[in-house]
Design an enzyme around this catalytic site. Structure first.
Site, mmCIF file in Angstrom:
data_model
loop_
_atom_site.group_PDB
_atom_site.id
_atom_site.type_symbol
_atom_site.label_atom_id
_atom_site.label_comp_id
_atom_site.label_asym_id
_atom_site.label_seq_id
_atom_site.Cartn_x
_atom_site.Cartn_y
_atom_site.Cartn_z
ATOM 1 N N GLU A 111 -42.807 33.538 74.114
ATOM 2 C CA GLU A 111 -41.456 33.311 74.643
ATOM 3 C C GLU A 111 -41.333 33.656 76.128
ATOM 4 O O GLU A 111 -40.649 34.621 76.507
ATOM 5 C CB GLU A 111 -40.420 34.089 73.828
ATOM 6 C CG GLU A 111 -40.246 33.543 72.426
ATOM 7 C CD GLU A 111 -39.055 34.149 71.692
ATOM 8 O OE1 GLU A 111 -38.566 35.209 72.095
ATOM 9 O OE2 GLU A 111 -38.623 33.554 70.705
ATOM 10 N N GLU A 113 -41.330 30.274 64.897
ATOM 11 C CA GLU A 113 -40.672 31.406 64.241
ATOM 12 C C GLU A 113 -39.386 30.894 63.605
ATOM 13 O O GLU A 113 -38.463 30.483 64.320
ATOM 14 C CB GLU A 113 -40.338 32.501 65.260
ATOM 15 C CG GLU A 113 -41.564 33.103 65.927
ATOM 16 C CD GLU A 113 -41.207 34.198 66.932
ATOM 17 O OE1 GLU A 113 -40.050 34.649 66.961
ATOM 18 O OE2 GLU A 113 -42.104 34.573 67.702
HETATM 19 C C1 GAL Z 1 -38.342 36.268 68.946
HETATM 20 C C2 GAL Z 1 -39.672 36.885 69.340
HETATM 21 C C3 GAL Z 1 -40.267 37.697 68.217
HETATM 22 C C4 GAL Z 1 -39.213 38.577 67.609
HETATM 23 C C5 GAL Z 1 -38.084 37.720 67.110
HETATM 24 C C6 GAL Z 1 -36.992 38.496 66.416
HETATM 25 O O1 GAL Z 1 -37.553 36.044 70.068
HETATM 26 O O2 GAL Z 1 -40.603 35.898 69.731
HETATM 27 O O3 GAL Z 1 -41.322 38.469 68.723
HETATM 28 O O4 GAL Z 1 -38.775 39.481 68.572
HETATM 29 O O5 GAL Z 1 -37.508 37.067 68.203
HETATM 30 O O6 GAL Z 1 -35.966 37.634 65.981
#
Ligand code: GAL
Length: 649
Positions: free
Chosen positions: A142, A313
């Site tokens: 990110e 994710e």
């Molecule tokens: C994303 C990040 C992850 C974790 C996640 C939590 O922004 O890439 O490492 O922090 O959010 O929702």
């Protein structure tokens, strides 16, 4: 269409890795992403490498039949590295050095960090590049999260000056491009240029825009450096980076150029909570998120590379980072997963396998609870895997409508909002919402991309234009296309100074001259008559003076009653419609109903909260409402999706 999960073997005892891997496979997962924050375990002390645990984790996951994505660990440089090279730290706009103790504490312009990043990425790629279980790589994590694209330190200044020298060659050209004569801002050498922070009042918007471009280019270059190393040692593996929803501090079209696929991180409830949507909508969509906030990002990330994307994710339950964090509805994880595939995702990967027992994200859910036993999302992931097995999508088609999105227009208009409620994301989203409410599939692409085949091209705020762009759009329209341009279009040259008169090179296509705009404070409305009906608008109005265009709608707002609000100019086989007013959903629906009628595309208004998506020969009907919905002779239960083979008109 495959599923995956994000896994942190370094957080858990080794004995759990094999049973975890076996359970992942049994759940129907194919991919597992690891390693992206593990630098302090990969290199605990300067030069002391420990890759054995990672090798064992990869072997274990591979032996269970999983494909591994290695994340390079550069989002979290370890403390010893910062002790050695304190110039790695980024500096915020207030001039404060950022501290250690979370993540992303680096500047993209630190030479030490480039060197150290090259070193660790090379070591990892050399060691694991040819491993049969390693099927993909993620660069860093990110980029830009926690406001880290733009840094205001010594290295940033030096690199900014060098970037400007490459762009303008002479300082005279820079002074002209930025209109530095204003307020005696002229400089005599590139070494006199400063960063645009800590000025007494706002800095020169041309300078700021160039600083944003420069900062974005630094991210792109840093990513390219990592991608090239990985490609050298790990041929044939997919290289990606995980972007974020509604994040625009760097140009994702440029970043995607050096990647094989773009991925993004989809957190629908956090995104809704943090969005500017009205409270009533936030309450209605509390447990599943707003369908269009989610799919806007799917369609954008499919568009940045014009290729399948991944969700790297996917929210599996509660998140920890929004101002409030409701529990998702039963079925939400299934809904989100199918929605991603419906919009062109190749892989949906859940974040994370097991909830973290400590540190910043201990309130964040995973597919499993803190004790390792399955959480609610596990069952839903399993159901998605089963349902995917029953689907055979065909090749995907281009959508009938393109929405143009340009990070530079985001930067330029949001830098000079002129009306408090102006927001480039909001205008993009408002047009997208109207199109989706009419059941249209939408490709979100860059204005300079090929527009052939689109029945309608919509440019919400085509602010920065040059001759080449005008000609590109003229070619599309001349060949029979319908182009709709929204407010603030054609206002500026690429260096962020005005076209006089506006809309500059777009005048030929738009057939209007724009000398005045109205920028309204929140709560104030203007009115406009379109097709015999009256509509309100808020926030913005371009006042159109037709030169050759015909008038489709007129303002009734007392200060400029009778002035043209919407116009149409025929050009070759097609037409360009110019939309002056912005800010009201009912007006946007009326405008798009008219536009879609001109294209001949079917466009029945869907019930609120219901969305229709066609992809790969499948038709998806989504109901994001907490109540049953009836559509297309189908009763869709709350928070669920119906998938049909075949594409309805
Ligand atoms: C994303 C990040 C992850 C974790 C996640 C939590 O922004 O890439 O490492 O922090 O959010 O929702």
């Amino acid at each position: 269409m495959e599923l995956g999960v994000c896994y942190y073997p370094e957080h858990w005892p080794k004995e759990t890795w094999r049973p975890d891997a076996v359970r992942m496979k049994a759940l129907g997962l194919s991919w597992v992403r690891i390693g992206e924050f593990a630098w302090s375990r990969l290199e605990p002390r300067p030069g002391v490498l420990d890759f054995e645990w990672l090798a064992e984790a990869i072997d274990t996951l591979g032996a269970a039949g999983l494909k591994v994505v290695i994340g390079t660990p550069t989002a979290t440089p370890p403390k010893w590295l910062l002790e050695r090279y304190p110039d790695i730290y980024g500096v915020d706009a207030q001039g404060r050095r950022r501290g250690f103790g979370s993540r992303r504490h680096y500047s993209f312009n630190s030479p030490s960090y480039w060197r150290e990043s090259e070193r660790i990425v090379t070591l990892l790629a050399e060691r694991f590049g040819a491993h049969p279980a390693v099927a993909a790589w993620q660069t860093d994590n990110e980029y830009g999260c926690h406001d880290t694209v733009r840094s205001y330190g010594e290295h940033d200044l030096r690199e900014f000056r060098a970037w400007l020298k490459r762009r303008y060659t002479t300082v005279e050209a820079l002074n002209v491009a930025w209109w530095n004569v204003f307020w005696s801002m002229e400089v005599n050498s590139f070494d006199e240029v400063e960063l645009p922070n800590l000025t007494v009042t706002e800095a020169n918007p041309s300078q700021v825009l160039d600083f944003y471009r420069f900062s974005s280019d630094a991210v792109v270059a840093y990513n390219k450096m990592q991608a090239e190393i990985i490609r050298r040692y790990s041929p044939g593996r997919l290289i990606t980076h995980n972007a974020m929803g509604f994040f625009g501090d760097y140009d994702h079209f440029k970043l995607a150029h050096d990647l094989d696929a773009i991925t993004w991180d989809n957190y629908p409830l956090g995104m809704l909570e943090e969005s500017p949507l009205p409270d009533a909508l936030k309450a209605h969509f509390l447990r599943v998120g707003h369908p269009d906030l989610i799919s806007f990002n799917h369609d954008l990330y499919r568009g940045v590379k014009r290729a399948p994307f991944w969700v790297m994710e996917q929210q599996p339950g509660q998140v920890n980072w929004a101002s409030s964090n409701p529990l998702p509805a039963p079925g939400a994880v299934k809904l989100w997963s199918h929605q991603a595939f419906a919009h062109g995702a190749a892989v949906v990967s859940y974040f994370r396998w097991r909830a973290a027992n400590g540190a910043q994200e201990l309130m964040h859910a995973g597919l499993n609870l803190h004790d390792g036993s399955p959480d609610r999302a596990s069952q839903e992931a399993r159901a998605v895997a089963d349902e995917l097995a029953g689907l055979t999508p065909a090749a995907s088609q281009q959508a009938p409508v393109a929405l143009l999105f340009d990070y530079e227009n985001l930067w330029a208009t949001n830098l000079q909002r002129h009306a408090k409620a102006w927001d480039y994301w909001a205008i993009e989203l408002s047009y997208y919402l109207a199109l989706r409410a009419f059941g249209l599939d939408v490709d979100i692409i860059h204005p300079r991309m090929d527009l052939k085949g689109y029945r309608l091209v919509v440019a919400p705020a085509l602010h920065l234009v040059d001759e080449a762009l005008a000609t590109h759009l003229e070619d599309y329209v001349a060949a029979g296309g319908l182009l709709a341009v929204g407010p603030r279009s054609g206002f500026k040259q690429p260096s962020n100074i005005v076209w006089a008169p506006a809309p500059g090179p777009l005048s030929r296509l738009m057939g209007v001259r724009i000398d005045h705009v109205d920028a309204l404070r929140p709560g104030i409305s203007g009115s406009v008559t379109l097709g015999g009906a009256d509509f309100h608008y808020q926030t913005w109005a371009d006042l159109l003076s037709p030169t050759t265009a015909e008038v489709l709608a007129t303002y009734q707002t007392p200060a400029y009653a009778g002035v043209a609000a919407i116009t149409r100019q025929r050009h070759g086989q097609g037409a360009c419609v110019t939309i002056g007013p912005w800010g009201n959903p009912a007006l946007h629906l009326a405008i798009f109903s008219d536009l879609l009628s001109q294209t001949g595309l079917p466009h029945d208004l869907l019930p609120d909260g219901v969305r229709l998506t066609r992809r790969g020969g499948l038709t998806y009907l989504f109901n994001f409402n907490p109540h049953q919905a009836e559509v297309a002779e189908e009763a869709i239960p709350p928070h669920s999706v119906v998938i049909r083979a075949g594409v309805d008109g």
